[in-house]
Enzyme design. Structure first.
Site, PDB file in Angstrom:
ATOM      1  N   ASN A  69       0.823  -1.219   0.000  1.00  0.00           N
ATOM      2  CA  ASN A  69       0.000   0.000   0.000  1.00  0.00           C
ATOM      3  C   ASN A  69       0.850   1.261   0.000  1.00  0.00           C
ATOM      4  O   ASN A  69       0.376   2.334  -0.388  1.00  0.00           O
ATOM      5  CB  ASN A  69      -0.897  -0.062   1.253  1.00  0.00           C
ATOM      6  CG  ASN A  69      -1.498   1.274   1.609  1.00  0.00           C
ATOM      7  OD1 ASN A  69      -2.402   1.754   0.934  1.00  0.00           O
ATOM      8  ND2 ASN A  69      -0.984   1.900   2.666  1.00  0.00           N
ATOM      9  N   ALA A  70       2.121   1.182   0.406  1.00  0.00           N
ATOM     10  CA  ALA A  70       2.960   2.380   0.517  1.00  0.00           C
ATOM     11  C   ALA A  70       2.994   3.122  -0.812  1.00  0.00           C
ATOM     12  O   ALA A  70       3.136   2.508  -1.868  1.00  0.00           O
ATOM     13  CB  ALA A  70       4.375   1.980   0.937  1.00  0.00           C
ATOM     14  N   GLY A  71       2.851   4.430  -0.745  1.00  0.00           N
ATOM     15  CA  GLY A  71       2.903   5.202  -1.979  1.00  0.00           C
ATOM     16  C   GLY A  71       2.853   6.678  -1.689  1.00  0.00           C
ATOM     17  O   GLY A  71       2.535   7.105  -0.573  1.00  0.00           O
TER      18      GLY A  71
ATOM     19  N   SER B 105      -4.580   2.927  -8.132  1.00  0.00           N
ATOM     20  CA  SER B 105      -5.447   4.116  -8.063  1.00  0.00           C
ATOM     21  C   SER B 105      -6.279   4.160  -9.340  1.00  0.00           C
ATOM     22  O   SER B 105      -5.847   3.638 -10.379  1.00  0.00           O
ATOM     23  CB  SER B 105      -4.583   5.383  -7.979  1.00  0.00           C
ATOM     24  OG  SER B 105      -5.371   6.535  -8.186  1.00  0.00           O
TER      25      SER B 105
ATOM     26  N   TYR C 271       2.531  10.312 -11.298  1.00  0.00           N
ATOM     27  CA  TYR C 271       1.686   9.467 -10.441  1.00  0.00           C
ATOM     28  C   TYR C 271       0.845   8.523 -11.292  1.00  0.00           C
ATOM     29  O   TYR C 271       0.741   7.326 -10.999  1.00  0.00           O
ATOM     30  CB  TYR C 271       0.804  10.360  -9.579  1.00  0.00           C
ATOM     31  CG  TYR C 271      -0.047   9.614  -8.568  1.00  0.00           C
ATOM     32  CD1 TYR C 271       0.542   8.944  -7.497  1.00  0.00           C
ATOM     33  CD2 TYR C 271      -1.434   9.597  -8.670  1.00  0.00           C
ATOM     34  CE1 TYR C 271      -0.237   8.263  -6.560  1.00  0.00           C
ATOM     35  CE2 TYR C 271      -2.218   8.922  -7.738  1.00  0.00           C
ATOM     36  CZ  TYR C 271      -1.613   8.262  -6.690  1.00  0.00           C
ATOM     37  OH  TYR C 271      -2.393   7.580  -5.767  1.00  0.00           O
TER      38      TYR C 271
ATOM     39  N   SER D  72       2.817   5.763 -12.690  1.00  0.00           N
ATOM     40  CA  SER D  72       3.180   4.775 -11.656  1.00  0.00           C
ATOM     41  C   SER D  72       1.998   3.859 -11.357  1.00  0.00           C
ATOM     42  O   SER D  72       2.163   2.653 -11.185  1.00  0.00           O
ATOM     43  CB  SER D  72       3.660   5.472 -10.373  1.00  0.00           C
ATOM     44  OG  SER D  72       2.583   5.991  -9.607  1.00  0.00           O
TER      45      SER D  72
HETATM   46  N1  LIG Z   1      -6.073   8.730  -0.553  1.00  0.00           N
HETATM   47  C1  LIG Z   1      -6.416   8.682  -1.824  1.00  0.00           C
HETATM   48  O1  LIG Z   1      -7.259   9.469  -2.289  1.00  0.00           O
HETATM   49  C2  LIG Z   1      -5.797   7.644  -2.713  1.00  0.00           C
HETATM   50  C3  LIG Z   1      -6.372   7.430  -3.980  1.00  0.00           C
HETATM   51  C4  LIG Z   1      -5.832   6.468  -4.813  1.00  0.00           C
HETATM   52  C5  LIG Z   1      -4.748   5.729  -4.398  1.00  0.00           C
HETATM   53  N2  LIG Z   1      -4.184   5.967  -3.168  1.00  0.00           N
HETATM   54  C6  LIG Z   1      -3.022   5.160  -2.783  1.00  0.00           C
HETATM   55  O2  LIG Z   1      -3.229   4.644  -1.489  1.00  0.00           O
HETATM   56  C7  LIG Z   1      -1.965   4.314  -0.921  1.00  0.00           C
HETATM   57  C8  LIG Z   1      -1.943   4.825   0.503  1.00  0.00           C
HETATM   58  O3  LIG Z   1      -1.922   6.251   0.471  1.00  0.00           O
HETATM   59  P1  LIG Z   1      -2.811   7.164   1.451  1.00  0.00           P
HETATM   60  O4  LIG Z   1      -3.761   7.879   0.600  1.00  0.00           O
HETATM   61  O5  LIG Z   1      -3.284   6.403   2.601  1.00  0.00           O
HETATM   62  O6  LIG Z   1      -1.713   8.260   1.872  1.00  0.00           O
HETATM   63  P2  LIG Z   1      -0.811   8.388   3.172  1.00  0.00           P
HETATM   64  O7  LIG Z   1      -1.666   8.610   4.362  1.00  0.00           O
HETATM   65  O8  LIG Z   1       0.208   9.419   2.830  1.00  0.00           O
HETATM   66  O9  LIG Z   1      -0.126   6.960   3.299  1.00  0.00           O
HETATM   67  C9  LIG Z   1       0.978   6.561   2.541  1.00  0.00           C
HETATM   68  C10 LIG Z   1       1.859   5.671   3.392  1.00  0.00           C
HETATM   69  O10 LIG Z   1       2.945   5.204   2.598  1.00  0.00           O
HETATM   70  C11 LIG Z   1       4.112   5.175   3.415  1.00  0.00           C
HETATM   71  N3  LIG Z   1       5.300   5.323   2.587  1.00  0.00           N
HETATM   72  C12 LIG Z   1       5.595   6.303   1.709  1.00  0.00           C
HETATM   73  N4  LIG Z   1       6.813   6.121   1.192  1.00  0.00           N
HETATM   74  C13 LIG Z   1       7.299   4.983   1.736  1.00  0.00           C
HETATM   75  C14 LIG Z   1       8.512   4.273   1.618  1.00  0.00           C
HETATM   76  N5  LIG Z   1       9.509   4.691   0.814  1.00  0.00           N
HETATM   77  N6  LIG Z   1       8.661   3.138   2.337  1.00  0.00           N
HETATM   78  C15 LIG Z   1       7.678   2.694   3.163  1.00  0.00           C
HETATM   79  N7  LIG Z   1       6.510   3.338   3.330  1.00  0.00           N
HETATM   80  C16 LIG Z   1       6.335   4.469   2.630  1.00  0.00           C
HETATM   81  C17 LIG Z   1       3.950   6.351   4.364  1.00  0.00           C
HETATM   82  O11 LIG Z   1       4.625   6.097   5.597  1.00  0.00           O
HETATM   83  P3  LIG Z   1       6.068   6.725   5.958  1.00  0.00           P
HETATM   84  O12 LIG Z   1       6.072   8.143   5.473  1.00  0.00           O
HETATM   85  O13 LIG Z   1       6.136   6.609   7.447  1.00  0.00           O
HETATM   86  O14 LIG Z   1       7.065   5.865   5.269  1.00  0.00           O
HETATM   87  C18 LIG Z   1       2.445   6.400   4.583  1.00  0.00           C
HETATM   88  O15 LIG Z   1       2.066   5.729   5.768  1.00  0.00           O
HETATM   89  C19 LIG Z   1      -0.920   4.927  -1.839  1.00  0.00           C
HETATM   90  O16 LIG Z   1      -0.368   3.924  -2.661  1.00  0.00           O
HETATM   91  C20 LIG Z   1      -1.713   5.914  -2.667  1.00  0.00           C
HETATM   92  O17 LIG Z   1      -1.131   6.169  -3.925  1.00  0.00           O
HETATM   93  C21 LIG Z   1      -4.691   6.902  -2.336  1.00  0.00           C
END
Ligand SMILES: NC(=O)c1ccc[n+]([C@@H]2O[C@H](COP(=O)([O-])OP(=O)(O)OC[C@H]3O[C@@H](n4cnc5c(N)ncnc54)[C@H](OP(=O)(O)O)[C@@H]3O)[C@@H](O)[C@H]2O)c1
Length: 265
Positions: free
Chosen positions: A91-93, A142, A155, A158
């Site tokens: 899920n990290a992103g 996504s 993005y 990716s």
């Molecule tokens: N929220 C949306 O609207 C949405 C929509 C479509 C897709 N997504 C996808 O959902 C996923 C989760 O994102 P989110 O929306 O929940 O955002 P978020 O709250 O920013 O969560 C992203 C998580 O990824 C971790 N991360 C980032 N870089 C990393 C690395 N190099 N190694 C390990 N962990 C890492 C971060 O933790 P640390 O900083 O502590 O490492 C953070 O906990 C992502 O893949 C995102 O692209 C989100």
């Protein structure tokens, strides 16, 4: 479906915030023990405490998903601490934004390294353990894999790659009874918009995503975990996200016109 995860062992990368945290709590509510990974250990420990309050075992396993040695070690720690692996969610992103003309090679590499290479090596090291349990792998992509907007090329590229990776993994793993689900959210509340192009969290950064279209993380996590339980190959949601994905796939010229208008603003 409610009983699918009872007594199972789950690992989620990016589990310290947003969708990862919400999926960890949802899995715990359904009876799973949960390991969460990410770079910020304090955030992982907060989720561990929340999972433990639900009466399940939880483990914080700090790891940068772009570092293969760390990922390999993290998987081993998860398996040692939980006693196996039934569910792994890459899920990290984060999101690099800006017009292509302004993005540097480093911007592109950083984006693809976390979102694509990170997911691939997370899968790679989880697979042998998932084979042993005929388990479930999920990659968080996504709807941006199918719905394109100006200034989001890195993005979107990716997440298109995550879709290709997940669909291929689903084929490669099927003979062993392991499923791979590509989860494709639309807009969901999280910290995503507060992370800059360098991957640094900045709480002062405004979230410019349309709040009227945004889901809360908890109902999003319920849908995502349902899709993993059903071993879906691909699952897109929110309502708007699903509509966008449908139009992007079947009426791409319409989405292109809409994008052209956005680019003129
Ligand atoms: N929220 C949306 O609207 C949405 C929509 C479509 C897709 N997504 C996808 O959902 C996923 C989760 O994102 P989110 O929306 O929940 O955002 P978020 O709250 O920013 O969560 C992203 C998580 O990824 C971790 N991360 C980032 N870089 C990393 C690395 N190099 N190694 C390990 N962990 C890492 C971060 O933790 P640390 O900083 O502590 O490492 C953070 O906990 C992502 O893949 C995102 O692209 C989100």
């Amino acid at each position: 479906m409610a009983a699918v995860f009872r007594g199972s062992q789950a690992w989620i990368t990016g589990g310290g915030s947003g969708l990862g945290r919400a999926m960890a709590l949802e899995l715990a509510k359904r009876g799973a023990n949960v390991a969460v990974s990410g770079r910020r250990e304090d955030r992982l420990q907060e989720v561990v405490a929340e999972v433990e309050e639900l009466g399940r075992t939880a483990v914080a396993v700090p790891c940068d998903c772009t570092d293969e040695a760390q990922v390999a070690q993290a998987v081993q720690t998860v398996v040692d601490r939980l006693g196996g692996l039934d569910v792994a969610i890459a899920n990290a992103g984060f999101s690099v934004s800006g017009p292509v003309e302004r993005l540097t090679a480093d911007d592109w590499r950083r984006q693809l390294d976390v979102n694509v290479v990170g997911a691939a090596i997370t899968a790679r090291h989880a697979i042998p353990h998932l084979r042993a349990t005929r388990g479930r792998l999920a990659l968080v992509g996504s709807v941006a894999a199918l719905v394109y907007m100006p200034r989001m090329a890195a993005y979107q590229a990716s997440k298109a790659a995550v879709l290709a990776l997940g669909r291929t993994l689903a084929m490669e793993l099927a003979p062993d009874g392991v499923s791979c689900t590509v989860l494709q959210p639309g807009f969901v509340e999280s910290e995503l918009a507060q992370v800059d192009n360098q991957g640094r969290f900045d709480p002062e950064r405004p979230d410019r995503r349309p709040s009227a279209l945004m889901w809360r993380a908890e109902p999003a996590a319920r849908k995502m975990i349902d899709a993993v339980a059903r071993r879906r190959v691909e699952y897109s949601f929110t309502g708007h996200g699903r509509l966008g994905a449908f139009l992007g796939r079947h009426v791409p010229w319409l989405m292109q016109l809409a994008g052209n208008r956005m680019a003129r603003r």
